[in-house]
Design a protein around this motif. Structure first.
Motif, PDB file in Angstrom:
ATOM      1  N   CYS A  60       0.765  -1.125  -0.019  1.00 42.43           N
ATOM      2  CA  CYS A  60      -0.040  -0.053  -0.061  1.00 42.43           C
ATOM      3  C   CYS A  60       0.555   1.277  -0.059  1.00 42.43           C
ATOM      4  N   HIS A  92      -3.220  -3.775  -7.957  1.00 47.37           N
ATOM      5  CA  HIS A  92      -3.465  -3.569  -6.337  1.00 47.37           C
ATOM      6  C   HIS A  92      -4.822  -3.074  -6.268  1.00 47.37           C
ATOM      7  N   CYS A 140      -7.646  -4.146  -3.264  1.00 51.67           N
ATOM      8  CA  CYS A 140      -7.404  -3.190  -1.833  1.00 51.67           C
ATOM      9  C   CYS A 140      -8.422  -2.118  -2.018  1.00 51.67           C
ATOM     10  N   CYS A 155      -7.163   1.450  -0.801  1.00 50.67           N
ATOM     11  CA  CYS A 155      -6.126   2.466  -1.702  1.00 50.67           C
ATOM     12  C   CYS A 155      -7.208   2.810  -2.876  1.00 50.67           C
TER      13      CYS A 155
HETATM   14 ZN   LIG Z   1      -3.532  -0.837  -0.764  1.00 47.90          ZN
END
Ligand SMILES: [Zn+2]
Ligand SMILES: [Zn+2]
Lengths: 250, 191
Positions: free
Chosen positions: A4, A30, A34, A37
């Motif tokens: 992250c 990602h 996630c 994020c």
């Molecule tokens: Zn993340």
């Protein structure tokens, strides 16, 4: 560095489209897995889109006219005030006062006092700057075409001197507004520098020359018409040019 | 501007074209100066000074590069020098605090994120957005302004402000997130 954290450094260039393809794919991979994020990217992208969408809101403010003219006056940084040997009477500048009246309008066009000559010169210097910035690149007229335009617009039979000066190039003419009336604005370049010859109908001024808004202005009358030459060249050169471009009216 | 600008006047024709093009940036320079100084008279002064320097240094401009970016660089250098001159004896902590703030990642604490559409449709936004931008700390406002309003590249902004590209990015990031925190309450309640 956690995933992250390393992604966080790439978020801004990712949103701005400044990431190489490889990094972009890494960020996209990602973001799919996630949520925190993902929501951070959404937040920043929202602001970016908002700012772009509202650019006109921030760009509504434009520079004041007086500032525009003052900045244009810094062009060239022409050498000032040689002694004048000619019959021109050179009057001290009144730049500050002239700046204040710019754009105020309602100036008496045909009142031939010394003050109104200065006001006129300041306004014509401003028009000179504006017309060169906006129109000069789009006009290309021969002397014949300019004389025809003078006839069509003002009913004047004007002979423009042929010049005989390789350094003086005629660009063309425009009817410009001044003091609620129309005046002839003939644009030249002398050694590449913008130079304007304005002609006003039914006006009479003393022969004068002064500096206003960073420009040298020469004013003279011929018959019942007045000519004003505006340029950033030195006074002696402006006096010489005024004699050279002096039109003949019939 | 086309053909006439490239006309055979050698140096002086090129110079006139250079000056005309430079003068066409006066509005954006003035707006940016206003964000830097917050005082119209100071902004005007700054812009005038910028043109004075630009025309004097015209020879050092590299043709083919971005004239507007070059002018903005002069504007920012001039502004920095003025601040330095005025505050020679005052210790300024601003830039350091700013860098530290930029280091702290700001995670929004979950919750729904308004889409640009819902925010854009909100009429209350106009004054809120202007005020939010005006209230950003100087260092963040500068970069967000140069990027999102004036549309300069990271590299151009870095040159203008005399800071590394990485710092430009982290300040833009931080600035946008601060703006978001200030504006997110404007999302419609039912979203
Ligand atoms: Zn993340
Ligand atoms: Zn004109």
């Amino acid at each position: 560095m956690s995933d992250c954290q390393s992604i966080d450094l790439l978020v801004t260039p990712f949103i701005d489209g400044e990431l190489p393809a490889q990094d972009r794919e890494r960020v996209e991979r990602h973001l799919r897995v996630c949520a925190p994020c993902h929501s951070r990217v959404d937040a920043e992208r929202t602001v970016r889109t908002l700012m772009k969408g509202r650019q006109s809101l921030f760009k509504g403010e434009s520079a004041p006219v007086a500032l525009r003219v003052k900045c244009a006056g810094h062009c060239g940084m022409a050498a000032a005030g040689h002694a004048l040997k000619s019959r021109w009477r050179r009057v001290m500048p009144l730049a500050a006062a002239a700046v204040i009246v710019l754009g105020a309008g309602g100036v008496l066009l045909y009142q031939a006092t010394s003050r109104s000559a200065r006001v006129m010169a300041a306004e014509l210097a401003a028009d000179h700057v504006t017309c060169f910035a906006i129109h000069a690149s789009r006009i290309e007229q021969s002397a014949d075409a300019v004389e025809a335009a003078m006839m069509a617009t003002f009913g004047w039979t004007v002979d423009l001197p042929e010049g005989g000066d390789d350094e003086l190039e005629l660009i063309g003419s425009r009817p410009c507004l001044y003091g609620g009336g129309r005046i002839a604005h003939i644009m030249y370049r002398h050694r590449g520098e913008p130079m304007s010859l304005f002609m006003l109908p039914k006006a009479s001024y003393d022969r004068e020359m002064f500096e206003t808004l960073g420009h040298e202005c020469a004013i003279w009358s011929s018959g019942d018409r007045t000519c004003v030459l505006v340029s950033r060249e030195a006074p002696a050169e402006v006096a010489r040019l005024a004699a050279q471009v002096q039109p003949t009216f019939h | 501007m086309g053909a006439r600008l490239a006309s055979p006047h050698g140096q002086s024709g090129g110079k006139a074209a250079f000056e005309a093009e430079a003068l066409s940036s006066v509005d954006s320079l003035y707006r940016t100066a206003l964000r830097l100084t917050r005082v119209p008279a100071d902004a005007e002064d700054l812009v005038q000074d910028t043109y004075l320097k630009a025309f004097r240094a015209a020879d050092s401009f590299e043709p083919g590069t971005n004239l507007r970016a070059w002018l903005f660089t002069i504007l920012h250098n001039t502004a920095r020098n003025r601040i330095r001159d005025r505050a020679r004896d005052t210790v300024t902590v601003d830039s350091e605090t700013v860098e530290q703030a930029a280091e702290q990642p700001s995670f929004s604490n979950g919750g729904p994120v308004p889409t640009p559409e819902t925010l854009l449709l909100n009429e209350a936004l106009t004054p809120e957005l202007q005020s939010a931008v005006d209230h950003l700390p100087d260092a963040f406002r500068q970069v967000v302004w140069l990027r999102d309003v004036e549309e300069f590249s990271y590299a151009e902004i870095a040159a203008m402000l005399g800071i590394p590209v990485g710092t430009v990015m982290s300040r833009i990031s931080r600035g946008r997130r601060l703006l978001f925190e200030r504006l997110k309450h404007l999302q419609p309640a039912h979203v």
